[in-house]
Scaffold this motif. Structure first.
Motif, PDB file in Angstrom:
ATOM      1  N   ARG A 197       0.871  -1.183   0.000  1.00  0.00           N
ATOM      2  CA  ARG A 197       0.000   0.000   0.000  1.00  0.00           C
ATOM      3  C   ARG A 197       0.899   1.220   0.000  1.00  0.00           C
ATOM      4  O   ARG A 197       1.891   1.263   0.714  1.00  0.00           O
ATOM      5  CB  ARG A 197      -0.910   0.005   1.227  1.00  0.00           C
ATOM      6  CG  ARG A 197      -1.870  -1.169   1.231  1.00  0.00           C
ATOM      7  CD  ARG A 197      -2.835  -1.088   2.390  1.00  0.00           C
ATOM      8  NE  ARG A 197      -3.674  -2.259   2.450  1.00  0.00           N
ATOM      9  CZ  ARG A 197      -4.814  -2.405   1.771  1.00  0.00           C
ATOM     10  NH1 ARG A 197      -5.236  -1.456   0.988  1.00  0.00           N
ATOM     11  NH2 ARG A 197      -5.524  -3.506   1.894  1.00  0.00           N
ATOM     12  N   VAL A 198       0.545   2.187  -0.832  1.00  0.00           N
ATOM     13  CA  VAL A 198       1.332   3.411  -0.920  1.00  0.00           C
ATOM     14  C   VAL A 198       0.468   4.596  -0.552  1.00  0.00           C
ATOM     15  O   VAL A 198      -0.761   4.542  -0.603  1.00  0.00           O
ATOM     16  CB  VAL A 198       1.943   3.607  -2.335  1.00  0.00           C
ATOM     17  CG1 VAL A 198       2.898   2.495  -2.670  1.00  0.00           C
ATOM     18  CG2 VAL A 198       0.873   3.736  -3.397  1.00  0.00           C
ATOM     19  N   LYS A 199       1.128   5.669  -0.214  1.00  0.00           N
ATOM     20  CA  LYS A 199       0.462   6.919   0.126  1.00  0.00           C
ATOM     21  C   LYS A 199       0.588   7.849  -1.077  1.00  0.00           C
ATOM     22  O   LYS A 199       1.678   8.033  -1.609  1.00  0.00           O
ATOM     23  CB  LYS A 199       1.139   7.528   1.352  1.00  0.00           C
ATOM     24  CG  LYS A 199       0.405   8.647   1.984  1.00  0.00           C
ATOM     25  CD  LYS A 199       1.095   9.016   3.285  1.00  0.00           C
ATOM     26  CE  LYS A 199       0.235   9.933   4.095  1.00  0.00           C
ATOM     27  NZ  LYS A 199       0.846  10.256   5.377  1.00  0.00           N
ATOM     28  N   MET A 200      -0.536   8.407  -1.507  1.00  0.00           N
ATOM     29  CA  MET A 200      -0.543   9.317  -2.655  1.00  0.00           C
ATOM     30  C   MET A 200      -1.209  10.630  -2.266  1.00  0.00           C
ATOM     31  O   MET A 200      -2.315  10.627  -1.737  1.00  0.00           O
ATOM     32  CB  MET A 200      -1.296   8.692  -3.836  1.00  0.00           C
ATOM     33  CG  MET A 200      -0.630   7.442  -4.393  1.00  0.00           C
ATOM     34  SD  MET A 200      -1.567   6.687  -5.736  1.00  0.00           S
ATOM     35  CE  MET A 200      -1.558   7.997  -6.958  1.00  0.00           C
ATOM     36  N   GLY A 201      -0.548  11.727  -2.543  1.00  0.00           N
ATOM     37  CA  GLY A 201      -1.085  13.029  -2.217  1.00  0.00           C
ATOM     38  C   GLY A 201      -2.088  13.539  -3.232  1.00  0.00           C
ATOM     39  O   GLY A 201      -2.931  14.369  -2.914  1.00  0.00           O
ATOM     40  N   GLN A 202      -1.999  13.031  -4.463  1.00  0.00           N
ATOM     41  CA  GLN A 202      -2.896  13.479  -5.528  1.00  0.00           C
ATOM     42  C   GLN A 202      -2.930  12.421  -6.620  1.00  0.00           C
ATOM     43  O   GLN A 202      -2.144  11.484  -6.616  1.00  0.00           O
ATOM     44  CB  GLN A 202      -2.409  14.815  -6.084  1.00  0.00           C
ATOM     45  CG  GLN A 202      -0.994  14.758  -6.648  1.00  0.00           C
ATOM     46  CD  GLN A 202      -0.518  16.107  -7.099  1.00  0.00           C
ATOM     47  OE1 GLN A 202      -1.241  16.797  -7.811  1.00  0.00           O
ATOM     48  NE2 GLN A 202       0.689  16.496  -6.692  1.00  0.00           N
TER      49      GLN A 202
END
Length: 152
Positions: free
Chosen positions: A116-121
């Motif tokens: 799982r990754v974190k995406m700002g946009q």
């Protein structure tokens, strides 16, 4: 009947014996240059890891949602069936740090990972395979984020 205290003392003796014989694993240490996680483009990361110019390939696959409801936990899968893969990486083009995850691959490891990754946009997400011969192959997928994960 064995009590808890005796069990713990015997366990400690077994651990000490295994440790002195060198049969216990040592502390895990990252083999990566921490600076690669601060780089801003895929080309910079690949160059720092010793790879050539990236080329798109159908032999590398990436899976993920078309629309992620929460950018803080976007499920991504990367895989390849090619032999000779040294590393598989997950990169998110518009994140402050493009490199999100890196996995070492050997003959004993199947090059198929989910994270799982974190995406700002909303952004292109890339699965990048670094081969043993220095070639770099990638696949990309656009993932739209409805709620930003990087403070959004």
């Amino acid at each position: 009947m064995i009590n808890r205290r005796d069990m713990l003392s015997r366990s400690a003796a077994v651990v000490a014996m295994l440790g002195s014989a060198g049969l216990l694993p040592t502390a895990a240490q990252a083999a990566y240059n921490a600076a690669v996680f601060d780089m801003k483009t895929m080309a910079e990361v690949v160059k720092a890891l010793g790879g050539s110019a990236p080329t798109e390939s159908k032999d590398v696959t990436i899976t993920g949602p078309d629309i992620a409801e929460n950018g803080a936990v976007v499920p991504i899968g990367v895989a390849t069936t090619l032999p000779g893969v040294k590393r598989l990486m997950v990169m998110v083009e518009k994140n402050p740090s493009v490199l999100s995850a890196i996995f070492d691959v050997s003959d004993a490891v199947e090059p198929n990972f989910a994270t799982r990754v974190k995406m700002g946009q909303s952004s292109n997400v890339m699965a990048v395979a670094l081969m043993n011969d220095g070639k770099v192959l990638f696949a990309q997928k656009e993932v739209k984020v409805t709620l930003g994960g990087c403070g959004g």
